[in-house]
Each structure stands twice: as structure tokens, then as C-alpha cells.
Scaffold this motif. Structure first.
Motif, PDB file in Angstrom:
ATOM      1  N   VAL A  50       1.155  10.593  -8.357  1.00 36.93           N
ATOM      2  CA  VAL A  50       0.085  11.053  -7.481  1.00 36.93           C
ATOM      3  C   VAL A  50      -1.224  10.650  -8.131  1.00 36.93           C
ATOM      4  CG1 VAL A  50      -1.057  13.086  -6.517  1.00 36.93           C
ATOM      5  CG2 VAL A  50       1.453  13.007  -6.644  1.00 36.93           C
ATOM      6  N   ILE A  51      -2.069   9.973  -7.385  1.00 34.43           N
ATOM      7  CA  ILE A  51      -3.376   9.573  -7.904  1.00 34.43           C
ATOM      8  C   ILE A  51      -4.317  10.769  -7.833  1.00 34.43           C
ATOM      9  CG2 ILE A  51      -5.402   8.105  -7.523  1.00 34.43           C
ATOM     10  CD1 ILE A  51      -3.471   6.051  -6.237  1.00 34.43           C
ATOM     11  N   ILE A  52      -5.032  10.997  -8.916  1.00 31.62           N
ATOM     12  CA  ILE A  52      -6.103  11.995  -8.926  1.00 31.62           C
ATOM     13  C   ILE A  52      -7.392  11.220  -9.112  1.00 31.62           C
ATOM     14  CG2 ILE A  52      -7.103  14.011 -10.062  1.00 31.62           C
ATOM     15  CD1 ILE A  52      -4.280  14.722 -11.037  1.00 31.62           C
ATOM     16  N   SER A  53      -8.321  11.364  -8.164  1.00 35.39           N
ATOM     17  CA  SER A  53      -9.523  10.542  -8.183  1.00 35.39           C
ATOM     18  C   SER A  53     -10.671  11.230  -7.461  1.00 35.39           C
ATOM     19  CB  SER A  53      -9.235   9.201  -7.493  1.00 35.39           C
ATOM     20  OG  SER A  53     -10.378   8.369  -7.521  1.00 35.39           O
ATOM     21  N   ALA A  54     -11.880  10.757  -7.743  1.00 32.51           N
ATOM     22  CA  ALA A  54     -13.058  11.153  -6.989  1.00 32.51           C
ATOM     23  C   ALA A  54     -13.435  10.055  -5.995  1.00 32.51           C
ATOM     24  CB  ALA A  54     -14.223  11.435  -7.934  1.00 32.51           C
ATOM     25  N   ASP A  55     -12.642   9.008  -5.921  1.00 34.46           N
ATOM     26  CA  ASP A  55     -12.913   7.825  -5.103  1.00 34.46           C
ATOM     27  C   ASP A  55     -12.265   7.982  -3.722  1.00 34.46           C
ATOM     28  OD1 ASP A  55     -13.180   5.318  -3.981  1.00 34.46           O
ATOM     29  OD2 ASP A  55     -12.381   4.244  -5.713  1.00 34.46           O
ATOM     30  N   THR A  56     -13.097   8.099  -2.698  1.00 33.84           N
ATOM     31  CA  THR A  56     -12.583   8.283  -1.341  1.00 33.84           C
ATOM     32  C   THR A  56     -12.024   6.997  -0.736  1.00 33.84           C
ATOM     33  OG1 THR A  56     -14.803   7.971  -0.434  1.00 33.84           O
ATOM     34  CG2 THR A  56     -14.112  10.240  -0.880  1.00 33.84           C
ATOM     35  N   ASP A  57     -12.185   5.868  -1.415  1.00 29.44           N
ATOM     36  CA  ASP A  57     -11.645   4.604  -0.899  1.00 29.44           C
ATOM     37  C   ASP A  57     -10.124   4.628  -0.765  1.00 29.44           C
ATOM     38  OD1 ASP A  57     -14.190   3.587  -0.758  1.00 29.44           O
ATOM     39  OD2 ASP A  57     -14.029   2.391  -2.583  1.00 29.44           O
ATOM     40  N   PHE A  58      -9.454   5.447  -1.570  1.00 25.75           N
ATOM     41  CA  PHE A  58      -7.997   5.504  -1.480  1.00 25.75           C
ATOM     42  C   PHE A  58      -7.545   5.957  -0.093  1.00 25.75           C
ATOM     43  CE2 PHE A  58      -8.453   5.810  -6.153  1.00 25.75           C
ATOM     44  CZ  PHE A  58      -7.700   4.699  -6.485  1.00 25.75           C
ATOM     45  N   GLY A  59      -8.244   6.903   0.488  1.00 26.01           N
ATOM     46  CA  GLY A  59      -7.911   7.353   1.830  1.00 26.01           C
ATOM     47  C   GLY A  59      -8.050   6.240   2.852  1.00 26.01           C
ATOM     48  N   ALA A  60      -9.115   5.465   2.727  1.00 26.32           N
ATOM     49  CA  ALA A  60      -9.327   4.349   3.653  1.00 26.32           C
ATOM     50  C   ALA A  60      -8.230   3.297   3.491  1.00 26.32           C
ATOM     51  CB  ALA A  60     -10.698   3.728   3.418  1.00 26.32           C
ATOM     52  N   LEU A  61      -7.858   2.995   2.259  1.00 30.68           N
ATOM     53  CA  LEU A  61      -6.794   2.015   2.025  1.00 30.68           C
ATOM     54  C   LEU A  61      -5.451   2.497   2.571  1.00 30.68           C
ATOM     55  CD1 LEU A  61      -7.713   0.913  -1.602  1.00 30.68           C
ATOM     56  CD2 LEU A  61      -7.814  -0.514   0.450  1.00 30.68           C
ATOM     57  N   LEU A  62      -5.159   3.764   2.364  1.00 26.78           N
ATOM     58  CA  LEU A  62      -3.907   4.325   2.893  1.00 26.78           C
ATOM     59  C   LEU A  62      -3.899   4.300   4.421  1.00 26.78           C
ATOM     60  CD1 LEU A  62      -3.505   7.314   0.427  1.00 26.78           C
ATOM     61  CD2 LEU A  62      -1.892   5.415   0.680  1.00 26.78           C
ATOM     62  N   ALA A  63      -5.026   4.633   5.026  1.00 28.33           N
ATOM     63  CA  ALA A  63      -5.110   4.623   6.491  1.00 28.33           C
ATOM     64  C   ALA A  63      -4.948   3.219   7.036  1.00 28.33           C
ATOM     65  CB  ALA A  63      -6.446   5.220   6.942  1.00 28.33           C
ATOM     66  N   TYR A  64      -5.626   2.257   6.430  1.00 30.35           N
ATOM     67  CA  TYR A  64      -5.551   0.876   6.887  1.00 30.35           C
ATOM     68  C   TYR A  64      -4.121   0.342   6.807  1.00 30.35           C
ATOM     69  CZ  TYR A  64      -6.407  -4.125   7.254  1.00 30.35           C
ATOM     70  OH  TYR A  64      -6.363  -5.427   7.647  1.00 30.35           O
ATOM     71  N   ALA A  65      -3.436   0.661   5.716  1.00 32.24           N
ATOM     72  CA  ALA A  65      -2.067   0.172   5.515  1.00 32.24           C
ATOM     73  C   ALA A  65      -1.017   1.040   6.207  1.00 32.24           C
ATOM     74  CB  ALA A  65      -1.766   0.108   4.018  1.00 32.24           C
ATOM     75  N   ARG A  66      -1.448   2.192   6.742  1.00 35.52           N
ATOM     76  CA  ARG A  66      -0.513   3.167   7.329  1.00 35.52           C
ATOM     77  C   ARG A  66       0.592   3.503   6.322  1.00 35.52           C
ATOM     78  NH1 ARG A  66      -0.488   4.710  12.059  1.00 35.52           N
ATOM     79  NH2 ARG A  66      -1.509   3.939  13.884  1.00 35.52           N
ATOM     80  N   ALA A  67       0.177   3.598   5.057  1.00 38.77           N
ATOM     81  CA  ALA A  67       1.117   3.819   3.954  1.00 38.77           C
ATOM     82  C   ALA A  67       1.552   5.278   3.866  1.00 38.77           C
ATOM     83  CB  ALA A  67       0.479   3.386   2.642  1.00 38.77           C
ATOM     84  N   LYS A  68       2.757   5.478   3.377  1.00 38.95           N
ATOM     85  CA  LYS A  68       3.301   6.817   3.168  1.00 38.95           C
ATOM     86  C   LYS A  68       3.222   7.240   1.711  1.00 38.95           C
ATOM     87  CE  LYS A  68       6.490   6.644   7.039  1.00 38.95           C
ATOM     88  NZ  LYS A  68       7.870   6.819   7.478  1.00 38.95           N
ATOM     89  N   GLU A  69       2.790   6.317   0.869  1.00 40.37           N
ATOM     90  CA  GLU A  69       2.636   6.602  -0.552  1.00 40.37           C
ATOM     91  C   GLU A  69       1.608   5.650  -1.141  1.00 40.37           C
ATOM     92  OE1 GLU A  69       6.208   3.801  -2.304  1.00 40.37           O
ATOM     93  OE2 GLU A  69       6.513   5.946  -2.282  1.00 40.37           O
ATOM     94  N   PRO A  70       1.013   5.962  -2.246  1.00 39.55           N
ATOM     95  CA  PRO A  70       1.165   7.164  -3.050  1.00 39.55           C
ATOM     96  C   PRO A  70       0.318   8.313  -2.506  1.00 39.55           C
ATOM     97  CG  PRO A  70      -0.446   5.748  -4.085  1.00 39.55           C
ATOM     98  CD  PRO A  70       0.071   5.016  -2.862  1.00 39.55           C
ATOM     99  N   SER A  71       0.677   9.519  -2.874  1.00 43.18           N
ATOM    100  CA  SER A  71      -0.154  10.671  -2.540  1.00 43.18           C
ATOM    101  C   SER A  71      -1.403  10.629  -3.396  1.00 43.18           C
ATOM    102  CB  SER A  71       0.606  11.969  -2.783  1.00 43.18           C
ATOM    103  OG  SER A  71       1.622  12.132  -1.816  1.00 43.18           O
ATOM    104  N   VAL A  72      -2.453  11.267  -2.894  1.00 42.87           N
ATOM    105  CA  VAL A  72      -3.742  11.264  -3.588  1.00 42.87           C
ATOM    106  C   VAL A  72      -4.314  12.676  -3.587  1.00 42.87           C
ATOM    107  CG1 VAL A  72      -6.109  10.359  -3.563  1.00 42.87           C
ATOM    108  CG2 VAL A  72      -4.215   8.880  -2.888  1.00 42.87           C
ATOM    109  N   VAL A  73      -4.862  13.067  -4.732  1.00 41.22           N
ATOM    110  CA  VAL A  73      -5.635  14.308  -4.841  1.00 41.22           C
ATOM    111  C   VAL A  73      -7.079  13.883  -5.057  1.00 41.22           C
ATOM    112  CG1 VAL A  73      -6.059  16.390  -6.192  1.00 41.22           C
ATOM    113  CG2 VAL A  73      -3.710  15.640  -5.784  1.00 41.22           C
TER     114      VAL A  73
END
Length: 122
Positions: A50-73
Motif C-alpha cells: 500500500v502506498i502512503i503518500s501526500a501526492d494526489t497524482d496517484f489517484g489520477a493515475l489509478l483512475a486513468y488506468a482503471r487499476a484495482k491496485e495498488p491501494s493508496v493512503v
């Protein structure tokens, strides 16, 4: 749980999570400092972390890829906390968050609580 702490957070957060019994590493430990977010995501997914980050770009990347992993905090709104306090906040909520993170989710700590969105994002 297995965690990968992003470079925008102190390595101490990973140390404290590991001390609490979790498998936690910082991107520095993986020689991935300054790596693109896509590389960090691939490293996390490969090790079921699980990625722990202050970087909101991970959400955008997950949405764009319609990915099911990795989870992000996402800890952007509590990033001013000292590493021990941040680790305690995360650890104090893992009982509720763990099932969501194992299933695939983005958990966002806010000033007033936690927001959880299941992956893939729509």
C-alpha cells in the motif's frame, strides 16, 4: 500490512510502521528516489504494498488506468504531523482501513476524518 512510503514523507514513517510489526519500506530503501509515480505504483503492486503518500497524482493515475491496485493512503491534509504522530494516526485506523486496502482502495485522511473510495475509480 505491506507499505511503501513515498519520498514526500519522512523515512521515519516507514521505520515506525515496521516497528509496529508491518512490512514497511521507504522509496529510498528501494533506490527509487525521484522515480516517476508510475514506477512507484509498479513497485508497490509487485510486492502487494500500500502506498502512503501526500501526492494526489496517484489517484489520477489509478483512475486513468482503471487499476484495482495498488491501494493508496493519502496523507496530504495531515502531512504537517511529525512522523511518530502520522504513523500513530495511520496505525490507529488500520482496523477499519485494512479490509478496504486489501480489496483495493484509496483512503484519504482529512482534517475531519477519512474518505475511502474503492478501486477501480469510476
Amino acid at each position: 500490512m505491506n507499505f511503501l512510503v513515498d519520498e514526500n514523507l519522512s523515512p521515519r514513517v516507514a521505520e515506525l510502521l515496521a516497528k509496529a510489526g508491518h512490512d514497511a519500506v521507504h522509496v529510498r530503501d528501494l533506490k527509487a528516489t525521484s522515480a516517476p509515480d508510475s514506477t512507484i505504483m509498479a513497485l508497490a503492486a509487485a510486492d502487494a504494498r500500500v502506498i502512503i503518500s501526500a501526492d494526489t497524482d496517484f489517484g489520477a493515475l489509478l483512475a486513468y488506468a482503471r487499476a484495482k491496485e495498488p491501494s493508496v493512503v493519502l496523507v496530504r491534509e495531515i502531512v504537517e504531523l511529525r512522523p511518530p504522530d502520522m504513523a500513530n494516526v495511520i496505525l490507529g485506523h488500520l482496523d477499519v482501513l485494512e479490509p478496504h486496502l486489501r480489496a483495493g482502495a484509496i483512503a484519504t485522511f482529512t482534517a475531519t476524518g477519512i474518505r475511502v473510495r474503492a478501486l477501480p475509480l469510476r
